[in-house]
Design an enzyme around this catalytic site. Sequence first.
Site, short mmCIF file in Angstrom:
data_model
loop_
_atom_site.label_atom_id
_atom_site.label_comp_id
_atom_site.label_asym_id
_atom_site.label_seq_id
_atom_site.Cartn_x
_atom_site.Cartn_y
_atom_site.Cartn_z
N TRP A 148 -5.00 -8.27 4.44
CA TRP A 148 -4.18 -9.39 3.99
C TRP A 148 -3.98 -10.37 5.13
O TRP A 148 -4.15 -10.03 6.30
CB TRP A 148 -2.84 -8.87 3.48
CG TRP A 148 -2.07 -8.08 4.49
CD1 TRP A 148 -1.23 -8.55 5.46
CD2 TRP A 148 -2.09 -6.65 4.65
NE1 TRP A 148 -0.72 -7.51 6.20
CE2 TRP A 148 -1.22 -6.34 5.72
CE3 TRP A 148 -2.74 -5.61 3.99
CZ2 TRP A 148 -1.01 -5.03 6.16
CZ3 TRP A 148 -2.51 -4.31 4.43
CH2 TRP A 148 -1.65 -4.03 5.49
N CYS A 173 -7.74 -1.37 7.29
CA CYS A 173 -6.57 -1.90 6.59
C CYS A 173 -5.68 -2.64 7.57
O CYS A 173 -5.43 -2.17 8.69
CB CYS A 173 -5.80 -0.77 5.92
SG CYS A 173 -4.39 -1.33 4.94
N ASP A 206 -8.89 -3.07 2.99
CA ASP A 206 -7.69 -3.50 2.27
C ASP A 206 -6.90 -4.35 3.27
O ASP A 206 -6.09 -3.83 4.05
CB ASP A 206 -6.88 -2.29 1.81
CG ASP A 206 -5.70 -2.69 0.92
OD1 ASP A 206 -5.52 -3.89 0.69
OD2 ASP A 206 -4.96 -1.79 0.48
N SER A 213 0.85 -1.18 0.00
CA SER A 213 0.00 0.00 0.00
C SER A 213 0.89 1.23 0.00
O SER A 213 1.82 1.34 0.80
CB SER A 213 -0.90 0.01 1.24
OG SER A 213 -1.82 -1.05 1.22
#
Length: 701
Positions: A700, A653, A698, A481
Amino acid sequence: HKSKLNLIFTEFFPGVYLIDMSSDNTEENAEESMSIGLLDVVLFVGFVVAISGVMYSRVFRKKKEPRSTLSISTGNIGVPAQGIQFVLPIVSLLEKMKKQDKRVVVFYGSQTGTSEGFAGRLAKDARSLGLPSMVYDPEDCDDWDDLKGVASIEGSLAIFCLATYGEGDPTDNAVEFYNWLKQEQSLKGLRYTVFGLGNKTYEHYNIFSKKVDERLAELGAERIFERGEGDDDGNIEEDFVTWKEKLWPAVCSYFGLDINATGSAGRDYDLVLHEDLTMDKVFTGEPHKLHSYKNQKKQYNMKNPFLAPIRVNRELHNGGERSCMHIELDITDSSIRYTAGDHVAIHAENDAAMVERIGELLEVDLDQIFSLVNKDDQATKKHPFPCPTTYRHALLHYVDITSLVRTNVLKELSEYCSDEKDKQHLNEITAPTDAGKQAYADWIVKDHRHIVAVLEDLPSLKPPVDHLLELLPRLQVRYYSISSSQKMHPNSIHITAVLVDYQTRTDRNIKGVATSWLKNKIPSEGADAPVVPIYVRKSTLRLPYRTSCPVIMVGPGTGLAPFRGFIEDRCVSKRDGKSLGDTLLFFGCRHRTQDYLYEDELAQYLNDGVLTKLSVAFSRDQPEKVYVHHHMRENDALLYNLLSKEKGYLYVCGDARNMARDVLAALTTIITSQGNMDESQAASFIKKLQSENRFMQDVWS
């Protein structure tokens, strides 16, 4: 003018050939030279038309037209046509299958290469059963109506190996296929099966493969075997092997084949050694075009990355065992544009010491120049990676030598064991049984054995390096990012990255490919700055268009990265005199004194009124662990008011496995308590936020 057009078209359309169709010089040609202005206009208009047609087909049209021939006349009226003919290769899925007598086609939707690798394995399995097969990238298809024609091929089968990307979306190379599929009327007669790749820590787990499977069935296609699912958060290799071991008996039963009459599919590529090539004709890390790193040309992308100098590389942590880097990449004169929330892709290199170790273990000259050439001369993919190259460059730039070695690789490598015990061990851990899967999990997964570890622990295993390179997956780019705003930093991209470095049970040091490579790229005064190949990938994470909209950001650790860009964006807007809505940041780290990222910056933004609230959770500065979701609950009335009445935007995020789930649970609790709703109503409220793009993630794993 034709030479200029030639340069222009080869720049924008690699592989498009310009054929000069001009006749010999005539009196009319002499007149042509006197009306140069008109000729310029004609050429320019023709060029614009060609460009517009290509852009239209790529962006707006739902169905491509077959590639054909385009002619632009540059002659005067009454003069035999002279001009340029643009000849584009005709690519037809159906023609290719019929011409090459293929019965099985394996489509893949892949963002990181895993799905493509699985597709190759399925095609190889099919060939071993006597079913001629091919792997097909959906992006290469010009006319998806060809899929209806596949059903007419006797004994044909279509396998779809599809990853889910982002918020339940198709991967980039499968978008056009899915758009066509949603509008198609019938696929009756098509025989198919689907395997999906996803991650259970994400909300939309494997949703794309489910949608494709259901849509194919709706259109009358015949599902000959149940859809499989692989979980990348678990053991996706085991999931895939379990599914395909059941798939092939079902396929053989359907087509009346003998499952026991399997043969060897053999290798896909031939080795060619080059003894007389000079290094100026050898790929040394370029992803697509030879010398693209030496002769940089604009329009930077995955195949043509920009070599960005590193101007700043500094440590963000103050003590402790962990490391976090702040890196600034110079994009001056690159014409690269990005928006806060986008990702930057890094083409990293493998550890040179690991490459040397492979050379030692296999006793090979790493500087030998070679090519791997596809045995199928009709295949679209002529080489597994850019060739010719050297073994050293292939291991450094093109193949993944740090990830877990998959079962298919171990199975093929077992034939090169000179010690029967080593061979037996590999056969045991690759066996499609519960015991084999457990042995693989224990020896490979839990100990994180990459290819170097396998070669070290099985000393009799000495495969030819070219076969090893054929089997190993491609080294993938790493995405980060972007932690800056181009409005504040017009000529740089900032990265905030934690160094990956840990020990396994076998006392091996595992390092992140990109972060360990970047860690050593320190600019020094008086020396050329180290460079990194990069390109920008657009993201769906976007600030609201109106700066007056309230914004709530939740990002512990490096989840702060895109929000640093958001805050810089809002700061510039405030300086420009625009009105800002409430801007809240919920950040989290372990210790205030060690890993509080950008502490001074955030304090200044709070003092300047860019941030209206800064809430930081230090998880380990007290006996009870405190996280961002706890701070959210402490501000439940404020958050609910901003989301329900002020039409605010919520962004999350960071870690998907735990943090994102805890934040969603906290959000649900806030909505139920402050909005007097039950859980079902709260879920509908959250869905509405998502549909309005007012709740974006966003994350992960």
